[in-house]
Design a protein around this motif. Structure first.
Motif, mmCIF file in Angstrom:
data_model
loop_
_atom_site.group_PDB
_atom_site.id
_atom_site.type_symbol
_atom_site.label_atom_id
_atom_site.label_comp_id
_atom_site.label_asym_id
_atom_site.label_seq_id
_atom_site.Cartn_x
_atom_site.Cartn_y
_atom_site.Cartn_z
ATOM 1 N N VAL A 271 -3.619 13.873 9.836
ATOM 2 C CA VAL A 271 -2.824 13.564 8.649
ATOM 3 C C VAL A 271 -1.953 14.765 8.306
ATOM 4 C CG1 VAL A 271 -2.911 12.947 6.203
ATOM 5 C CG2 VAL A 271 -4.586 11.997 7.787
ATOM 6 N N TYR B 79 -3.331 0.025 6.645
ATOM 7 C CA TYR B 79 -2.767 1.191 5.956
ATOM 8 C C TYR B 79 -3.676 2.389 6.176
ATOM 9 C CZ TYR B 79 -1.565 4.423 2.220
ATOM 10 O OH TYR B 79 -1.228 5.549 1.520
ATOM 11 N N ARG B 80 -3.063 3.538 6.540
ATOM 12 C CA ARG B 80 -3.786 4.788 6.739
ATOM 13 C C ARG B 80 -3.196 5.820 5.791
ATOM 14 N NH1 ARG B 80 -1.283 5.349 12.135
ATOM 15 N NH2 ARG B 80 0.347 4.645 10.734
ATOM 16 N N GLU B 81 -4.021 6.405 4.956
ATOM 17 C CA GLU B 81 -3.563 7.373 3.967
ATOM 18 C C GLU B 81 -2.812 8.515 4.652
ATOM 19 O OE1 GLU B 81 -2.813 8.386 0.213
ATOM 20 O OE2 GLU B 81 -4.190 6.740 0.695
ATOM 21 N N GLY B 82 -1.590 8.786 4.178
ATOM 22 C CA GLY B 82 -0.785 9.864 4.721
ATOM 23 C C GLY B 82 0.073 9.477 5.915
ATOM 24 N N ASP C 14 3.385 0.207 -3.510
ATOM 25 C CA ASP C 14 2.621 -0.232 -4.699
ATOM 26 C C ASP C 14 3.172 -1.499 -5.340
ATOM 27 O OD1 ASP C 14 0.840 1.972 -4.540
ATOM 28 O OD2 ASP C 14 2.329 3.241 -5.511
ATOM 29 N N PHE D 92 0.792 -1.233 0.000
ATOM 30 C CA PHE D 92 0.000 0.000 0.000
ATOM 31 C C PHE D 92 0.825 1.284 0.000
ATOM 32 C CE2 PHE D 92 -2.733 -3.227 2.148
ATOM 33 C CZ PHE D 92 -3.627 -3.389 1.095
ATOM 34 N N LYS E 118 -7.616 -2.399 2.770
ATOM 35 C CA LYS E 118 -6.212 -2.003 2.932
ATOM 36 C C LYS E 118 -5.613 -2.483 4.250
ATOM 37 C CE LYS E 118 -6.168 1.763 -0.378
ATOM 38 N NZ LYS E 118 -5.755 3.148 -0.695
ATOM 39 N N GLU F 56 6.304 6.640 8.157
ATOM 40 C CA GLU F 56 5.158 6.051 8.836
ATOM 41 C C GLU F 56 5.149 6.383 10.326
ATOM 42 O OE1 GLU F 56 4.208 2.046 6.477
ATOM 43 O OE2 GLU F 56 6.280 2.127 7.190
#
Length: 440
Positions: free
Chosen positions: A110, A89-92, A45, A42, A73, A319
């Motif tokens: 974020v 997975y957390r966006e940002g 890619d 994630f 995700k 992260e």
């Protein structure tokens, strides 16, 4: 029949004992696999199949079985069906191991990101650089040297060589290219150290001050300075071992707040006299940085707006742990070209596009050998002052990470050399000296 039952009972008891004593190992094994699989899929890619065949194909991690949900995700890893760990997975913010499903319900801030400059040529932007041929370089010899470090044994994935702001050599392994994000592991420590230098330049921090750790204020640890932490020379106990259960593996794969484990440790030596490499120490620095800002949002934004995106490392994602702290010791992902930009910033003594991001003297400070490190370490930066690479200038320094991630900076030669792979078995001394010999 009675004998058979007794044998089966004995085997069951032995199995329970084995599981009991190996449970912590299984926990970390499954945790490593789940966390890395989630980040690889994630953040970078890649496919789970590719990740399992390459990054996770080593003992004992390859004993775990992995699965992912591309819709929700998450990645989940099982150790022999006895224990399962899950990473989301957390966006940002990247991927993080959760301890229970309630962790999924947490609302996380974020970081704000700057818009990438895709017009200016590399390295100051992300557009293609103008072709430049240097007459003092033997390109055939240079390319032969670069090619030589790619093999099944070295597991090199990427090499980027930059001279006078120009990429003069670049090569990638199968499955990788200039857009591939690769985990820098402990190269992320140099990001953390740089941010401390920037806060000092801004007058917001003084590395010679005592470390502002509340738990240390009523015992001898109150004498530890931020400088001691930057140099990994606090005198605190720490076990940095990735082959077994250690302080480092417990922190990375069990802790919700990774800034706390090192802070709980007691002295085994004295500040400025006992060098001991510690990922926990760098995460203490990440916590100090967090407390240096008025809000959590400011802390999150600063890493990107003041440094990472400011110098065009737009592919990078650092992260966070479950408590919202950047895992400044280990979890920075970026393309090799973007990792090189951090090296260029140091080569230019903190100046980027005419703006001074940290004091020019910071480079001298960060590359001054830590006492008792045998000339190997400065302030979150590795050194060659101890002649680790005998055929390379002693003033070369580098950002280094687990499994052979490197950004080498050679100031006199105006070179930044990135090498990223899956093993430290590569002959780095011959590789670097070969590049130097390609200059006429």
């Amino acid at each position: 029949m009675k004998t058979l039952k007794r044998i089966l009972l004995l085997l069951a008891v032995l199995l329970l004992i084995a599981v009991f004593y190996n449970y912590p190992k299984l926990n970390i094994l499954a945790g490593y696999s789940a966390k890395y699989a989630s980040s690889s899929v994630f953040v970078a890619d890649r496919t789970l199949e590719f990740t399992d065949k390459t990054d996770l194909d080593f003992a004992p991690i390859n004993l775990a079985s992995d699965e992912i949900s591309t819709e929700e995700k998450w990645a989940r890893s099982s150790a022999f069906g006895l224990l399962t760990r899950k990473a989301i997975y957390r966006e940002g913010l990247g991927s993080v191991l959760i301890t229970d499903e309630s962790d999924l319900e947490k609302n996380s801030l974020v970081p704000k990101r700057l818009t990438p400059d895709n017009i200016t040529p590399y390295p100051y932007g992300n557009a293609a650089q103008k072709d430049t041929v240097f007459t003092n370089i033997d390109y055939t010899k240079l390319n032969e040297t670069v090619t030589s470090i790619f093999s099944d044994s070295t597991k090199t994935r990427a090499v980027v060589v930059i001279y006078k702001d120009q990429i003069i050599a670049e090569k990638y392994d199968t499955g990788f290219d200039k857009n591939s994000k690769i985990l820098g592991w402990s190269m992320t420590k140099s990001i953390t150290g740089t941010l401390v230098g920037m806060r000092q330049f801004e007058g917001k921090m003084n590395v010679q001050n005592k470390a502002p750790i509340t738990a240390w204020q009523n015992d001898p640890r109150k004498e530890i300075t931020i400088h001691n932490l930057l140099q990994m020379n606090s005198g605190l106990e720490w076990d940095e071992n990735y082959d077994e259960i250690s302080d480092a593996t417990q922190m990375l794969f069990l802790d919700k707040d990774m800034t706390k484990m090192q802070a709980k440790k007691q002295f085994v030596g004295k500040p400025d006299e006992t060098w001991n490499y510690s990922s926990g120490t760098t995460n203490v620095l990440s916590g100090i940085l967090r407390d240096n800002f008025a809000t959590h949002q400011e802390y999150l934004d600063y890493w990107y707006t003041a440094l990472i995106d400011k110098i065009g490392m737009n592919s990078m994602l650092v992260e966070t742990d479950l408590s919202g702290n950047y895992v400044g010791s280990s979890y920075g992902w970026a393309t090799p070209r973007d990792w090189a930009k951090l090296g260029l910033l140091y080569l230019k003594n903190g100046t980027w596009k005419g703006e001074q991001l940290f004091d020019k003297d910071w480079v001298d400070y960060a590359t001054t050998p830590t006492p008792t490190s045998d000339g190997w370490y400065g302030a979150q930066i590795w050194l060659n002052a101890g002649n680790r690479y005998p055929d390379i200038p002693k003033n070369m320094y580098s950002f280094n990470g687990y499994q052979g991630q490197n950004v080498f900076i050679l100031p006199n030669e105006e070179l930044v050399i990135v090498r990223m792979g899956l093993t430290k078995k590569a002959d780095v001394n011959s590789f670097l000296s070969g590049i130097l010999k390609s200059f006429k």
